[in-house]
Write an enzyme that holds these catalytic residues in place. Structure first.
Site, mmCIF file in Angstrom:
data_model
loop_
_atom_site.group_PDB
_atom_site.id
_atom_site.type_symbol
_atom_site.label_atom_id
_atom_site.label_comp_id
_atom_site.label_asym_id
_atom_site.label_seq_id
_atom_site.Cartn_x
_atom_site.Cartn_y
_atom_site.Cartn_z
ATOM 1 N N TRP A 61 0.826 -1.202 0.000
ATOM 2 C CA TRP A 61 0.000 0.000 0.000
ATOM 3 C C TRP A 61 0.861 1.252 0.000
ATOM 4 C CZ3 TRP A 61 -5.161 1.763 0.611
ATOM 5 C CH2 TRP A 61 -5.290 3.067 1.077
ATOM 6 N N ASP A 97 0.336 9.160 0.601
ATOM 7 C CA ASP A 97 0.916 10.478 0.334
ATOM 8 C C ASP A 97 2.355 10.442 -0.169
ATOM 9 O OD1 ASP A 97 -1.396 10.870 1.776
ATOM 10 O OD2 ASP A 97 -0.468 12.074 3.350
ATOM 11 N N GLN A 144 4.347 7.477 1.818
ATOM 12 C CA GLN A 144 3.722 6.674 2.862
ATOM 13 C C GLN A 144 3.545 5.253 2.351
ATOM 14 O OE1 GLN A 144 2.154 8.161 6.311
ATOM 15 N NE2 GLN A 144 4.240 8.588 5.640
ATOM 16 N N ARG A 169 -0.026 17.464 12.074
ATOM 17 C CA ARG A 169 0.778 16.562 11.240
ATOM 18 C C ARG A 169 1.172 17.184 9.883
ATOM 19 N NH1 ARG A 169 -4.363 14.313 11.914
ATOM 20 N NH2 ARG A 169 -5.749 14.293 10.090
ATOM 21 N N TRP A 183 -9.022 7.955 -0.171
ATOM 22 C CA TRP A 183 -9.408 7.140 0.966
ATOM 23 C C TRP A 183 -10.811 6.563 0.790
ATOM 24 C CZ3 TRP A 183 -5.552 5.941 4.010
ATOM 25 C CH2 TRP A 183 -4.497 6.839 4.180
#
Length: 490
Positions: free
Chosen positions: A41, A44, A60, A168, A298
């Site tokens: 997977w 970002d 990511q 974040r 998402w």
């Protein structure tokens, strides 16, 4: 040196990649010229930077499954933004501030800068249940491959009074002799970008809220990116509304570094498609501002997950402001090196359905100029990846009455459905479309990148017909050019 725990976590992740990568290469949904991880997977883009003449892309990454899991930082490099070489995993969860015996933890999103001879990663350490939950950390490399987490992490150990535990995605850049960092957060129903300043990347002073939502721009701001371009600044934000991630937007404005305040002037959607999120930019050695984004979204259906992987990046896009505070996104010129098998038509009319090709290359670039002055149709349409019976297709529609451009993927195959719309403005009596199609993606650039629509599609491999059509009259096409694009992957 790298701690034993971090090295063990990296070794385990890299071993898993070696185990899985060969069979994942066989997936029919793999892309040909878009960036993908070798396994697992991704979401970002992180740490998009140029170092020692090479472009570096971190991202990511969860190498153990095709679903989101404890976040690592994958790593690749390129000399031309087209051909990428995978490198060992750069960061893995290993420390109390980015790992734990809980469901959610990891090395969350961030950025990278070059400091002298060092390549420095700045990221969010996240652990569910920690107080605070999210902190900002750094890791440094002297060879661009092996990264050592700073022994005094976190460098920002608490969210500011103007923010919240959702704190974040640090983006760092240098202005004059100081480093600046924007971090996404929220408070009182408003998404915010808060600003820090440092002289050494380790000791950070809080400056305050540099920009915040006007009440309509989301209640949480993710992945803020603030950068100069021409004589102004641009802020890019990926907003959330409650738990829903929405389309990233950009704001053109002025940055006062002394006060630490960004003043908004104009605000527009960055990409009108469903599958574009968390973009990040760099400035390269040629002075170009280049952006790449996550080409997925998402909580959507991802057919590639059954084949051991999920997620890809958009093509790299150069950002320019030419007039009127419009940020244009232009596909990088380096992509032209993939072109082959040129075909063109010119000066033809479309009055009904016209089949351009029954076996159109599903990995291609197409340029179309529609002459609006000589068009009396209400709609001009393009059908991509169309089956012979017409039941499967992806449509791009120019609705000249409603002044909209539409991408309709209701019949695009087994992936997510939906209709994307963007405003349509003619330029000098013409509308220009530049369409990049890959195995499972379509990116449409309208009028030299003034608007962009990015979507993933998952049609049958046999759906290769390309049609054009009009409704309510004739459409005049001045130019139709197309190229097959060679694979950028070995």
């Amino acid at each position: 040196m790298i701690t034993t725990k971090h090295q063990a976590a990296l070794d385990q992740a890299n071993h898993e990649i070696e185990k899985q990568k060969d069979w994942i290469k066989q997936s029919p949904y793999r892309l040909n010229y878009h960036f993908m991880a070798p396994t697992g997977w991704i979401n970002d883009p992180n740490g998009f930077v140029q170092y020692n003449g090479e472009y570096q892309l971190f991202y990511q990454y969860y190498p153990y499954d095709s679903k989101w899991g404890p976040m690592h930082w994958g790593h690749a490099k390129s000399r031309d933004l087209v051909h990428w070489e995978h490198l060992p995993v750069a960061l893995a969860p290993s420390e109390p501030y980015d790992s734990g015996d809980v469901q959610g933890y990891g090395c969350f999103s961030g950025s990278a800068v070059v400091d002298g001879n060092d390549l420095v990663l700045i990221y969010t350490g996240h652990v569910d249940g920690n107080s605070p939950m999210q902190v900002q950390c750094i890791a440094t490399s002297k060879d661009g491959v092996s990264f050592e987490k700073y022994e005094q992490n976190p460098v920002i150990a608490q969210f500011p009074v103007d923010g919240s535990p959702d704190f974040r995605d640090p983006k760092v850049w240098k202005h004059e002799d100081k480093w600046y960092m924007v971090v996404g957060t929220k408070k009182d129903g408003k998404g915010k970008a808060v600003l820090y300043v440092s002289k050494d990347l380790k000791n950070w002073e809080y400056k305050g809220v540099t920009a915040e939502s006007d009440g309509t721009q989301g209640d949480m701001w993710e992945c803020p990116d603030l950068f100069p371009i021409n004589d102004t600044h641009v802020l890019i934000v990926s907003p959330m509304y409650g738990t829903q991630n929405e389309k990233p937007f950009y704001v053109v404005g002025d940055m006062d570094y002394d006060q630490g305040i960004f003043t908004q002037k104009s605000y527009k959607t960055l990409d009108y498609g469903f599958d574009f999120y968390a973009p990040q930019t760099l400035i390269d050695e040629k002075g170009r501002r280049i952006m790449i984004g996550w080409m997925e979204k998402w909580l959507t259906k991802m057919p590639s997950q059954e084949h051991g992987w999920a997620g890809a990046m958009t093509i790299p896009r150069e950002l320019v402001i030419e007039s009127g505070n419009i940020l244009k996104q232009k596909p990088m010129d380096e992509l032209k090196t993939l072109r082959t098998d040129y075909y063109n038509l010119s000066n033809f009319e479309v009055t009904d359905l016209r089949v351009i090709s029954n076996s159109y290359e599903p990995v291609s670039e197409t340029i179309i100029d529609v002459n609006v002055k000589e068009t009396d149709a209400s709609v001009f349409g393009i059908q991509l990846r169309c089956s012979q019976d017409g039941k499967e297709k992806t449509e791009i529609l120019l609705d000249l009455d409603k002044k909209e451009i539409v991408m309709d993927r209701e019949y695009s195959g087994i992936g997510e459905k939906g209709i994307s719309k963007a405003p349509l403005v003619e330029k000098d009596g013409k509308i220009n479309l530049r369409i990049f199609m890959d195995t499972t993606s379509v990116e449409v650039f309208i009028n030299d990148g003034e608007q962009v629509i990015t979507n993933r599609i998952f049609p049958d491999a046999q759906s290769t017909q390309f049609n054009v059509f009009s409704k309510g009259g004739k459409a005049q096409i001045d130019r139709f050019e197309t190229w097959k694009l060679q694979s950028a992957w070995n």
